[in-house]
Design a protein around this motif. Structure first.
Motif, PDB file in Angstrom:
ATOM      1  N   ALA A 676       0.810  -1.218   0.000  1.00 29.44           N
ATOM      2  CA  ALA A 676       0.000   0.000   0.000  1.00 29.44           C
ATOM      3  C   ALA A 676       0.842   1.265   0.000  1.00 29.44           C
ATOM      4  CB  ALA A 676      -0.955  -0.003   1.188  1.00 29.44           C
ATOM      5  N   CYS A 677       2.120   1.174   0.360  1.00 29.34           N
ATOM      6  CA  CYS A 677       2.995   2.345   0.252  1.00 29.34           C
ATOM      7  C   CYS A 677       2.959   2.904  -1.169  1.00 29.34           C
ATOM      8  CB  CYS A 677       4.434   1.977   0.595  1.00 29.34           C
ATOM      9  SG  CYS A 677       4.730   1.378   2.257  1.00 29.34           S
ATOM     10  N   LEU A 678       3.052   1.997  -2.146  1.00 33.46           N
ATOM     11  CA  LEU A 678       3.114   2.417  -3.542  1.00 33.46           C
ATOM     12  C   LEU A 678       1.866   3.205  -3.925  1.00 33.46           C
ATOM     13  CD1 LEU A 678       4.392   0.250  -6.490  1.00 33.46           C
ATOM     14  CD2 LEU A 678       2.413   1.720  -6.770  1.00 33.46           C
ATOM     15  N   TYR A 679       0.710   2.716  -3.489  1.00 37.99           N
ATOM     16  CA  TYR A 679      -0.526   3.348  -3.946  1.00 37.99           C
ATOM     17  C   TYR A 679      -0.878   4.586  -3.127  1.00 37.99           C
ATOM     18  CZ  TYR A 679      -0.552  -0.709  -6.810  1.00 37.99           C
ATOM     19  OH  TYR A 679      -0.171  -1.650  -7.728  1.00 37.99           O
ATOM     20  N   GLY A 680      -0.428   4.650  -1.870  1.00 37.41           N
ATOM     21  CA  GLY A 680      -0.551   5.899  -1.135  1.00 37.41           C
ATOM     22  C   GLY A 680       0.280   6.986  -1.778  1.00 37.41           C
ATOM     23  N   LEU A 681       1.467   6.617  -2.213  1.00 37.07           N
ATOM     24  CA  LEU A 681       2.340   7.569  -2.898  1.00 37.07           C
ATOM     25  C   LEU A 681       1.793   7.916  -4.276  1.00 37.07           C
ATOM     26  CD1 LEU A 681       4.932   9.108  -2.436  1.00 37.07           C
ATOM     27  CD2 LEU A 681       6.206   7.149  -3.291  1.00 37.07           C
ATOM     28  N   HIS A 682       1.258   6.923  -4.963  1.00 29.21           N
ATOM     29  CA  HIS A 682       0.604   7.150  -6.260  1.00 29.21           C
ATOM     30  C   HIS A 682      -0.489   8.202  -6.135  1.00 29.21           C
ATOM     31  CE1 HIS A 682      -1.631   6.100  -9.967  1.00 29.21           C
ATOM     32  NE2 HIS A 682      -2.708   6.086  -9.200  1.00 29.21           N
ATOM     33  N   ASN A 683      -1.270   8.104  -5.070  1.00 34.03           N
ATOM     34  CA  ASN A 683      -2.337   9.062  -4.834  1.00 34.03           C
ATOM     35  C   ASN A 683      -1.761  10.430  -4.466  1.00 34.03           C
ATOM     36  OD1 ASN A 683      -4.342  10.669  -3.554  1.00 34.03           O
ATOM     37  ND2 ASN A 683      -5.491   8.875  -2.916  1.00 34.03           N
ATOM     38  N   GLY A 684      -0.941  10.479  -3.432  1.00 31.99           N
ATOM     39  CA  GLY A 684      -0.453  11.762  -2.922  1.00 31.99           C
ATOM     40  C   GLY A 684       0.433  12.523  -3.878  1.00 31.99           C
ATOM     41  N   SER A 685       1.014  11.830  -4.859  1.00 31.71           N
ATOM     42  CA  SER A 685       1.943  12.473  -5.794  1.00 31.71           C
ATOM     43  C   SER A 685       1.346  12.722  -7.165  1.00 31.71           C
ATOM     44  CB  SER A 685       3.195  11.591  -5.960  1.00 31.71           C
ATOM     45  OG  SER A 685       3.920  11.524  -4.762  1.00 31.71           O
ATOM     46  N   GLU A 686       0.052  12.497  -7.341  1.00 30.11           N
ATOM     47  CA  GLU A 686      -0.507  12.665  -8.687  1.00 30.11           C
ATOM     48  C   GLU A 686      -0.342  14.118  -9.152  1.00 30.11           C
ATOM     49  OE1 GLU A 686      -4.650  11.715  -8.874  1.00 30.11           O
ATOM     50  OE2 GLU A 686      -5.156  12.893  -7.095  1.00 30.11           O
ATOM     51  N   PRO A 687      -0.147  14.330 -10.439  1.00 32.33           N
ATOM     52  CA  PRO A 687       0.163  15.679 -10.946  1.00 32.33           C
ATOM     53  C   PRO A 687      -0.892  16.728 -10.596  1.00 32.33           C
ATOM     54  CG  PRO A 687       0.667  14.037 -12.606  1.00 32.33           C
ATOM     55  CD  PRO A 687      -0.034  13.317 -11.503  1.00 32.33           C
ATOM     56  N   LEU A 688      -2.166  16.373 -10.727  1.00 28.04           N
ATOM     57  CA  LEU A 688      -3.258  17.266 -10.297  1.00 28.04           C
ATOM     58  C   LEU A 688      -3.926  16.576  -9.125  1.00 28.04           C
ATOM     59  CD1 LEU A 688      -5.038  19.793 -10.737  1.00 28.04           C
ATOM     60  CD2 LEU A 688      -6.504  18.348 -12.175  1.00 28.04           C
ATOM     61  N   HIS A 689      -3.913  17.240  -7.958  1.00 30.40           N
ATOM     62  CA  HIS A 689      -4.287  16.519  -6.744  1.00 30.40           C
ATOM     63  C   HIS A 689      -5.074  17.413  -5.806  1.00 30.40           C
ATOM     64  CE1 HIS A 689      -4.041  13.398  -3.755  1.00 30.40           C
ATOM     65  NE2 HIS A 689      -3.407  14.177  -2.894  1.00 30.40           N
ATOM     66  N   VAL A 690      -6.111  16.847  -5.206  1.00 34.18           N
ATOM     67  CA  VAL A 690      -6.869  17.524  -4.151  1.00 34.18           C
ATOM     68  C   VAL A 690      -6.568  16.812  -2.841  1.00 34.18           C
ATOM     69  CG1 VAL A 690      -8.950  16.125  -4.622  1.00 34.18           C
ATOM     70  CG2 VAL A 690      -9.136  18.311  -3.394  1.00 34.18           C
ATOM     71  N   MET A 691      -6.317  17.600  -1.774  1.00 34.74           N
ATOM     72  CA  MET A 691      -5.852  17.017  -0.519  1.00 34.74           C
ATOM     73  C   MET A 691      -6.330  17.856   0.657  1.00 34.74           C
ATOM     74  SD  MET A 691      -1.842  17.977  -1.098  1.00 34.74           S
ATOM     75  CE  MET A 691      -1.359  19.596  -1.690  1.00 34.74           C
ATOM     76  N   CYS A 692      -6.165  17.287   1.863  1.00 32.95           N
ATOM     77  CA  CYS A 692      -6.630  17.962   3.065  1.00 32.95           C
ATOM     78  C   CYS A 692      -5.577  17.871   4.157  1.00 32.95           C
ATOM     79  CB  CYS A 692      -7.941  17.341   3.553  1.00 32.95           C
ATOM     80  SG  CYS A 692      -8.605  18.117   5.038  1.00 32.95           S
ATOM     81  N   ASN A 693      -5.277  19.004   4.767  1.00 24.66           N
ATOM     82  CA  ASN A 693      -4.357  19.067   5.898  1.00 24.66           C
ATOM     83  C   ASN A 693      -5.040  18.449   7.116  1.00 24.66           C
ATOM     84  OD1 ASN A 693      -2.950  19.959   8.247  1.00 24.66           O
ATOM     85  ND2 ASN A 693      -2.113  21.709   7.112  1.00 24.66           N
ATOM     86  N   PRO A 694      -4.459  17.367   7.682  1.00 22.17           N
ATOM     87  CA  PRO A 694      -5.128  16.679   8.793  1.00 22.17           C
ATOM     88  C   PRO A 694      -5.165  17.503  10.083  1.00 22.17           C
ATOM     89  CG  PRO A 694      -2.941  15.782   8.468  1.00 22.17           C
ATOM     90  CD  PRO A 694      -3.179  16.734   7.338  1.00 22.17           C
TER      91      PRO A 694
END
Length: 890
Positions: A676-694
């Motif tokens: 799951a490290c790979l896919y967490g990084l895949h998500n967090g590093s996508e070129p256009l990304h929406v995210m939330c500060n915890p």
């Protein structure tokens, strides 16, 4: 023994599938060159009475000798002949004698090879080329010794003109005596053992590190390719292609011209003057120069610059295509005879770097466009040097799939092989290449495990001249690759001053003056934090708040954490009796673990597992570890990206892969099974990304592309643990290129969920046709910071199907019923139903997938085209009643 047999069968299956994986076309050897990679025999020197003259003579019969693996190491040969157990399984490595205790002779071996090659005629030449022998050797051919003095240097290519020694009848015999490193190094448990392994110009990890046990033969052997090459009188040795791309470029549309600079080293070994033409072809054009070569001369020929109109440019992953030009280089005699030729793949691009005063760090640009570096640290593909084009392709592809754009090759290993760089060229991974040396072995710190004091270690290696010769040679070997971006003097320390000065002032300016050279990996020339100075880390598991709220080094060369694989991964190298979950004591802050876990360098998850409920067993532990893995690496990528160009110009994860069955710092295991490290990084590093500060609840957009993004709809929802959906907002948003943008805070909603038993926060970006272009689902803890709600989730309504696209490619469709609970954290696996084992490697466009109620997700799975037909997809979801198995219909 059954366990060892099972692992060996698995290794065979992985190697077999790798050999048929690629659909890309590799540049084949020219017809005038071939590899000697089969039919080798070997024997320990203590068992051989004959000398090299006799062994390479026509009368000697080596049929009774052991089959040898070349390229390979002594240990690889012994393993393939079942003389030793698999050192990657359990504690088998302890059963293999260590060279420090046995002495060098134990792993000193003769290698012999018979091959057919007729004598050259009419001035033609035949060469024997060795691309890597560890550590020194003597070479004999047909009763003649080729090297006048001992050939020494793990990182030196050697070429011998064997024209006078080729057998008249065409039946040739080669004998090579390979000696281990000069200094064996005491593997005493320190980083690089007692440090003396670094007296050699070679691999330091072989004496052990905090992520690997010692390699018992220190990788002694003919570890890289051996080839025979035939030419006419003139040979092309090293070429050098430089591409100049002035200005600030876009990845698409019409391009202003680029300039191609070219030179080549050519050699005339004959006693006659040779006149000819050196030329190269690119994009349908040819550039040439008349050349006159004196007898026994080697010269560097520089051709006129070529202006390439409307070039197809090469870009890093995520920023544009990786266009590569075929370049054919020839030396032609008398206007018709091709004396020698080479084929190259050239990416037209220009690497720039400059100091960013705002961040206090260096920043990288390609073709005039600044690139936010998202990188991974790489050790080596295989600790026993079982290197292949196909394994390189799989590993580099994983880095591409993580949405990374750089790989740093760590200094305790080697300058990577051309095949690694070929893969990085194809997938758009820039390379930060360390030279040999590390702070641990080479004296940066006081270390009671080391034999010598810091002043002595500071002057390692023993032979500075060999270091510089090796650097010159390896620079020439890889400098034409578009992916090569940064040279580095060493890991966490510079080489000795005389070596550093020679590299900076002489060698690189002469041989490769277009790339940034940083003196060491965490140098202040690379990065300075707000308090002054530079470093790396933090290491180990971190609260997510650290990544978002605590500023670290602005171009961080090493930051990283955990990486345990799932239960299927653990079973491949941990015996059944040792599959016992570690237990963390929150009072003493210590972890109790099984001896095999400790031997394989398990790094603690501390309290993180218990937040999901105390692990019942190793399987439950590994399953919950994947939630931590995903969260850690998504959070790391997001925290750095949220501060790009403000706090940071880049980060490089320590580390993204393991060349051994270690239990830390890996996005996929040694057997090429992603976690799951790979896919967490895949998500967090996508070129256009929406995210939330915890911490603050601030929803932020990141645009790591060169295009503005407009007219997007941001949809923010929450789901409680009863499955109740709540729309918080939906709003149109836009963002300019290469930037971040804060949108709104959802802290109140997060606090409301925490007051109960946690919940889910869903963020979606939709384009104008309402398709999802970025999606992120956070699972939120309760007020105690625990994930109590996840432990009692209602069942989902997931319905799964597959669609066969073509051999080697299928689609998996996940549908979740409208009135059901969201389907959480589904692991998709491609299974060989006959063996009940996962197909490795396989590439998933996403994994560990959650599906909202009423939503559909489609995943593409690619796999080796010759894999058996009895395949199934297995889906293991967090809140599914049971694993789902779907047979794939061709």
């Amino acid at each position: 023994m059954p366990q060892l047999l099972r692992i060996n069968k698995l290794n065979f299956r992985i190697v077999f599938t790798l050999t048929v994986l690629l659909t890309v076309r590799f540049t084949a050897h020219a017809q005038n060159s071939y590899e000697l990679n089969t039919g080798w025999k070997c024997a320990a020197i203590k068992d051989v009475k004959q000398d090299g003259y006799q062994l390479s003579g026509a009368s000697f019969n080596s049929n009774s000798w052991m089959p040898a693996t070349v390229p390979g190491t002594v240990l690889t040969t012994l393993l393939n002949n079942k003389k030793i157990p698999d050192p990657f399984y359990g504690m088998n490595n302890e059963l293999i004698p260590d060279i420090y205790k046995t002495g060098a002779e134990y792993y000193t071996y003769w290698f012999v090879k018979e091959f057919n090659e007729l004598p050259a005629t009419a001035g033609n030449q035949v060469y024997l080329n060795l691309r890597g022998v560890n550590y020194s050797c003597d070479i004999y051919l047909n009763g003649h010794k080729l090297n006048k003095t001992l050939q020494k240097g793990m990182f030196l290519r050697f070429s011998y003109n064997i024209t006078p020694f080729v057998a008249k009848n065409g039946h040739n015999k080669l004998a090579i005596l390979v000696y281990p490193p000069d200094v064996l190094g005491n593997a005493n448990g320190g980083q690089g053992g007692d440090g003396t392994i670094a007296r050699n110009v070679g691999l330091q990890y072989t004496a052990g590190w905090d992520w690997i046990q010692p390699v018992r033969d220190r990788n002694t052997g003919i570890w890289d390719k051996v080839t025979i090459k035939k030419t006419s009188p003139v040979r092309i040795t090293d070429t050098h292609v430089i591409t100049k791309v002035p200005g600030v470029r876009r990845f698409d549309g019409f391009q202003q011209p680029a300039t191609i600079k070219f030179e080549a080293e050519v050699n005339n070994p004959t006693a006659k003057i040779v006149r000819g033409v050196l030329n190269y072809e690119i994009a349908g054009a040819a550039v040439s120069k008349n050349v006159t070569l004196k007898p026994n001369a080697t010269v560097t020929v520089t051709l006129n610059d070529y202006i390439l109109k409307n070039p197809k440019l090469w870009w890093p992953n995520g920023y544009g295509p990786q266009n590569l030009y075929d370049v054919k280089v020839k030396f032609v005699i008398n206007g018709k005879t091709v004396s020698d030729q080479q084929s190259l793949k050239v990416g037209v691009r220009e690497i720039q770097s400059e100091w960013n005063e705002h961040t206090g760090s260096r920043q990288i640009a390609v073709n005039g466009q600044k690139i936010f570096i998202k990188g991974g640290n790489w050790i080596i593909s295989d600790a026993m040097l079982r290197l292949s084009d196909l394994r390189y392709d799989a590993e580099v592809r994983f880095h591409h799939d993580m949405n990374l754009n750089l790989i740093r090759v760590w200094g305790g290993a080697m300058i990577e092989r051309p095949e690694f760089y070929d893969a990085c060229d194809r997938y758009g991974l820039l390379v930060f290449q360390d030279l040999w040396g590390s702070g641990d072995c080479n004296g940066r710190w006081i270390d009671p495990m080391k034999l010598d004091d810091q002043w002595t270690r500071r002057q390692y290696p023993n032979n500075h001249r060999l270091f510089l010769r090796s650097a010159e040679d390896q620079i020439k070997m890889i400098r034409n690759h578009a992916s090569l971006a940064i040279w580095c003097g060493g890991n966490e320390i510079t080489p000795p001053e005389d070596i550093l000065v020679a590299l900076k002032d002489t060698i690189l300016p002469k041989l490769d003056n277009t790339r940034w050279f940083v003196d060491y990996s965490n140098s202040e020339e690379m990065s300075r934090n707000v308090w002054g100075g530079n470093g790396d880390g933090p290491y180990g598991i971190q609260p997510l708040s650290v990544f978002w709220e605590h500023q670290t080094y602005p171009f961080n060369s090493e930051i990283g954490s955990v990486g345990v694989g799932d239960y299927e991964s653990l079973k491949r190298f941990i015996p059944a009796q040792n599959q016992i979950a570690p237990v963390y004591d929150e009072q003493t802050h210590k972890t109790k673990m099984d001896s095999v876990w400790a031997y394989h360098k398990y790094i603690g998850y501390d309290t993180s597992i218990n937040k999901y409920g105390k692990a019942k067993n190793a399987e439950d532990f590994a399953r919950k570890a994947q939630l931590v893995n995903y969260d850690q690496y998504r959070g790391l990528a997001e925290g750095f990206t949220a501060h790009m160009w403000d706090w940071y110009t880049g980060f490089i994860i320590w580390k993204t892969q393991n060349p051994w069955t270690a239990m830390r710092g890996q996005m996929y295991d040694y057997y090429l099974d992603p976690n799951a490290c790979l896919y967490g990084l895949h998500n967090g590093s996508e070129p256009l990304h929406v995210m939330c500060n915890p911490v603050t609840g601030m929803v932020t957009l990141a645009n790591n592309t060169f295009k503005p993004k407009r007219s997007m709809m941001l949809v923010v929802k929450t789901f409680d643990m009863d499955g109740k959906e709540k729309l918080l907002t939906q709003v149109f948003v836009d963002i300019v290129p290469s930037s971040t943008k804060k949108i709104l805070s959802v802290k109140k909603a997060m606090d409301e969920m925490a007051a109960k038993e946690g919940g889910f926060l869903s963020l979606q970006l939709l384009n104008t046709d309402k398709s999802v272009i970025s999606e992120n689902l956070y699972w939120l803890p309760d007020s105690k910071g625990e994930f109590s709600g996840l432990q009692n989730m209602k069942a989902d309504g997931l319905v799964s199907t597959t669609r066969f696209i073509k051999p080697g490619k299928i689609e998996v469709i996940l549908n979740n019923k409208q009135q059901k609970m969201l389907s959480f954290f589904n692991r998709i696996s491609l299974i060989d139903q006959d063996t009940k084992q996962r197909i490795l490697p396989a590439f998933y466009t996403d994994n560990y997938i959650s599906v909202l109620p009423g939503a559909e997700k489609k995943i593409i799975v690619e796999y080796p085209v010759t894999t058996g037909k009895n395949l199934t997809i297995e889906i293991d979801g967090w809140n599914s009643a049971a694993k789902t198995t779907i047979k794939i219909q061709n």
